[in-house]
Write a protein that holds these residues in place. Structure first.
Motif, PDB file in Angstrom:
ATOM      1  N   GLU A   1       0.992  -1.231  -0.188  1.00 54.78           N
ATOM      2  CA  GLU A   1      -0.029  -0.197   0.062  1.00 54.78           C
ATOM      3  C   GLU A   1       0.888   1.402   0.038  1.00 54.78           C
ATOM      4  OE1 GLU A   1      -3.188   0.426  -0.421  1.00 54.78           O
ATOM      5  OE2 GLU A   1      -3.446  -1.658  -0.266  1.00 54.78           O
ATOM      6  N   LEU A   2       1.874   1.208   0.837  1.00 51.88           N
ATOM      7  CA  LEU A   2       2.353   2.347   1.095  1.00 51.88           C
ATOM      8  C   LEU A   2       3.731   2.440  -0.422  1.00 51.88           C
ATOM      9  CD1 LEU A   2       4.613   2.505   4.040  1.00 51.88           C
ATOM     10  CD2 LEU A   2       2.997   3.571   3.277  1.00 51.88           C
ATOM     11  N   ARG A   3       3.785   1.945  -1.209  1.00 45.89           N
ATOM     12  CA  ARG A   3       4.785   2.009  -2.569  1.00 45.89           C
ATOM     13  C   ARG A   3       3.365   2.954  -3.470  1.00 45.89           C
ATOM     14  NH1 ARG A   3       6.177  -3.694  -2.476  1.00 45.89           N
ATOM     15  NH2 ARG A   3       8.090  -3.051  -1.883  1.00 45.89           N
TER      16      ARG A   3
ATOM     17  N   VAL B   1       8.781   5.737  13.525  1.00 43.38           N
ATOM     18  CA  VAL B   1       9.231   4.792  12.034  1.00 43.38           C
ATOM     19  C   VAL B   1       8.684   3.478  11.904  1.00 43.38           C
ATOM     20  CG1 VAL B   1       9.794   5.703  10.004  1.00 43.38           C
ATOM     21  CG2 VAL B   1       9.562   7.526  11.677  1.00 43.38           C
ATOM     22  N   LEU B   2       7.554   2.637  11.070  1.00 46.36           N
ATOM     23  CA  LEU B   2       7.432   1.523  10.671  1.00 46.36           C
ATOM     24  C   LEU B   2       7.602   0.886  10.343  1.00 46.36           C
ATOM     25  CD1 LEU B   2       4.546   1.236  13.046  1.00 46.36           C
ATOM     26  CD2 LEU B   2       6.777   0.939  14.170  1.00 46.36           C
ATOM     27  N   ASP B   3       7.628   1.784   8.611  1.00 49.27           N
ATOM     28  CA  ASP B   3       8.252   1.695   6.902  1.00 49.27           C
ATOM     29  C   ASP B   3       8.174   2.487   6.648  1.00 49.27           C
ATOM     30  OD1 ASP B   3       8.806   0.199   5.184  1.00 49.27           O
ATOM     31  OD2 ASP B   3       6.827  -1.562   5.340  1.00 49.27           O
ATOM     32  N   LEU B   4       8.816   2.419   6.171  1.00 54.10           N
ATOM     33  CA  LEU B   4       8.829   4.072   4.768  1.00 54.10           C
ATOM     34  C   LEU B   4       9.356   3.469   3.190  1.00 54.10           C
ATOM     35  CD1 LEU B   4       9.708   6.767   5.640  1.00 54.10           C
ATOM     36  CD2 LEU B   4      12.507   6.351   6.050  1.00 54.10           C
ATOM     37  N   VAL B   5       8.609   4.476   2.743  1.00 56.73           N
ATOM     38  CA  VAL B   5       9.033   3.355   1.183  1.00 56.73           C
ATOM     39  C   VAL B   5       9.273   5.088   0.121  1.00 56.73           C
ATOM     40  CG1 VAL B   5       7.509   2.577  -1.099  1.00 56.73           C
ATOM     41  CG2 VAL B   5       7.962   1.296   1.289  1.00 56.73           C
ATOM     42  N   GLY B   6       9.959   5.062  -1.503  1.00 56.73           N
ATOM     43  CA  GLY B   6      10.563   5.733  -1.269  1.00 56.73           C
ATOM     44  C   GLY B   6      10.531   6.200  -2.746  1.00 56.73           C
ATOM     45  N   PRO B   7      10.688   6.931  -3.643  1.00 53.38           N
ATOM     46  CA  PRO B   7      11.606   7.036  -5.082  1.00 53.38           C
ATOM     47  C   PRO B   7      12.833   6.876  -4.734  1.00 53.38           C
ATOM     48  CG  PRO B   7      10.160   8.644  -4.967  1.00 53.38           C
ATOM     49  CD  PRO B   7      10.129   7.989  -3.190  1.00 53.38           C
ATOM     50  N   PRO B   8      13.498   6.013  -5.673  1.00 55.27           N
ATOM     51  CA  PRO B   8      15.201   5.530  -5.799  1.00 55.27           C
ATOM     52  C   PRO B   8      15.843   6.885  -5.570  1.00 55.27           C
ATOM     53  CG  PRO B   8      14.266   4.356  -7.451  1.00 55.27           C
ATOM     54  CD  PRO B   8      13.261   5.329  -6.714  1.00 55.27           C
TER      55      PRO B   8
ATOM     56  N   ALA C   1       2.085   9.982  -6.179  1.00 46.69           N
ATOM     57  CA  ALA C   1       2.267  10.985  -5.018  1.00 46.69           C
ATOM     58  C   ALA C   1       3.819  10.947  -5.553  1.00 46.69           C
ATOM     59  CB  ALA C   1       2.274  11.091  -3.738  1.00 46.69           C
ATOM     60  N   GLY C   2       4.645  10.218  -6.363  1.00 44.75           N
ATOM     61  CA  GLY C   2       5.712  10.460  -6.106  1.00 44.75           C
ATOM     62  C   GLY C   2       6.629  11.055  -4.847  1.00 44.75           C
ATOM     63  N   THR C   3       6.791  11.095  -3.942  1.00 43.45           N
ATOM     64  CA  THR C   3       7.454  10.959  -3.108  1.00 43.45           C
ATOM     65  C   THR C   3       7.491   9.960  -2.018  1.00 43.45           C
ATOM     66  OG1 THR C   3       7.514  13.003  -1.155  1.00 43.45           O
ATOM     67  CG2 THR C   3       5.383  12.314  -2.409  1.00 43.45           C
ATOM     68  N   THR C   4       8.331  10.164  -0.679  1.00 42.89           N
ATOM     69  CA  THR C   4       8.373   8.879  -0.117  1.00 42.89           C
ATOM     70  C   THR C   4       6.275   8.705   0.985  1.00 42.89           C
ATOM     71  OG1 THR C   4      10.864   9.338   0.358  1.00 42.89           O
ATOM     72  CG2 THR C   4       9.154   8.232   1.972  1.00 42.89           C
TER      73      THR C   4
END
Length: 304
Positions: A96-98, A120-127, A104-107
């Motif tokens: 879902e975060l991905r 902070v439990l999880d974090l997904v962002g652009p390379p 949104a094009g952001t983290t």
């Protein structure tokens, strides 16, 4: 309010092991030999060698047999996944975060209050994205930090406001009520991007709720009013095309008791119009609703 309880005296040998793991975690793309690790961490070479040898035997580190360097190992992956499950982070949350990050094009981040700390439990962002926070990073849960975790729960909001603040505060009760009302109506919270806000979280990361007096005084200059960084669309003239510097947009995830369990956030860090804020907020609240559903949770109904 008392700080976190300590079970006993610190263990220097354990602290040295933690220091090795933390250092390698800060440099995940690099490998280090024993001499370099010892120099970076201020350890003796025999002590460092004993630590990395044991960690490598347990697969917490991987040793390159050619150049005798070390990096993080596969056992930490299992450990991390287990920790996330213990904190009720559904493995599907990353999907879902991905999806949200891609739209949104952001983290996109997932966080919660764990043992009286915002974590902070999880974090997904652009390379290559670097938003200045990491998975596992934590902050004191006391005013003015943590408003997004209590906005949608009257009892939690009262309890949070009653906590000893991390810095001396003034509270504009009338505006705080407007913040509560508008965020409950829209389903999300928008925080402005300010130099003070950027410094605040950097200074407080990892610290206890009992801050040194000097730091409390400095933070008091940065943030003096609960909710002062909140952006309210109702305070902007209708039809305005003005751009606003936005830091974070956040939305709540609820459990089966209709209580806030977690918060999903988009790290913005740029200027947006009201329309652009609303577009990102729609994707954000859709993600928050999906995670609420996966938890078996229910969104509470608010008057108005």
């Amino acid at each position: 309010m008392p700080g976190r309880e300590t079970a006993g005296r610190p263990s220097p040998p354990t602290e040295r092991v933690v220091a090795v793991l933390n250092f390698l975690a800060r440099h995940p793309q690099q490998r280090f030999g024993v001499s370099e690790l010892a120099r970076q961490l201020g350890l003796s070479k025999p002590t460092c060698l004993g630590i990395v040898t044991t960690l490598a035997e347990c697969d917490y580190l991987v040793r390159d047999t050619n150049d005798k360097t070390y990096r993080l190992g596969p056992a930490l992956i299992t450990l991390g996944h287990t920790a996330q499950e213990a904190m009720r982070v559904d493995p599907a949350a990353r999907t879902e975060l991905r999806r949200l990050s891609g739209i949104a094009g952001t983290t996109a981040a997932l966080s919660a209050v764990v043992d009286d700390r915002i974590t902070v439990l999880d974090l997904v962002g652009p390379p290559g994205a670097d938003v200045g926070v990491q998975v596992g990073q934590s902050y004191p849960f006391a005013p003015p930090v943590g408003l997004m975790f209590v906005l949608w729960d009257d009892a939690a909001l009262r309890d949070w406001l009653a906590r000893e603040p991390t810095v001396p505060l003034r509270t504009d009760g009338e505006r705080l009520q407007r913040v509560v009302d508008e965020c409950r109506r829209t389903g999300y919270l928008v925080e402005r991007l300010t130099p003070a806000g950027r410094r605040l979280y950097g200074l407080m990361a990892g610290m206890s709720s009992r801050l040194p007096d000097e730091l409390r005084a400095l933070l008091g200059e940065l943030v003096a009013d609960i909710g002062e960084r909140v952006y309210l669309r109702s305070e902007t003239p209708q039809g305005s095309r003005q751009r606003h510097d936005i830091s974070v947009i956040s939305a709540p995830v609820f459990d089966h008791h209709q209580r806030q369990a977690m918060v999903v956030s988009l790290q913005i860090g740029t200027a947006l119009t009201d329309g652009e804020i609303a577009k990102r907020a729609r994707a954000l609240t859709t993600t928050a609703d999906a995670l609420t559903s996966r938890l078996g949770g229910t969104k509470p109904a608010f008057d108005g």
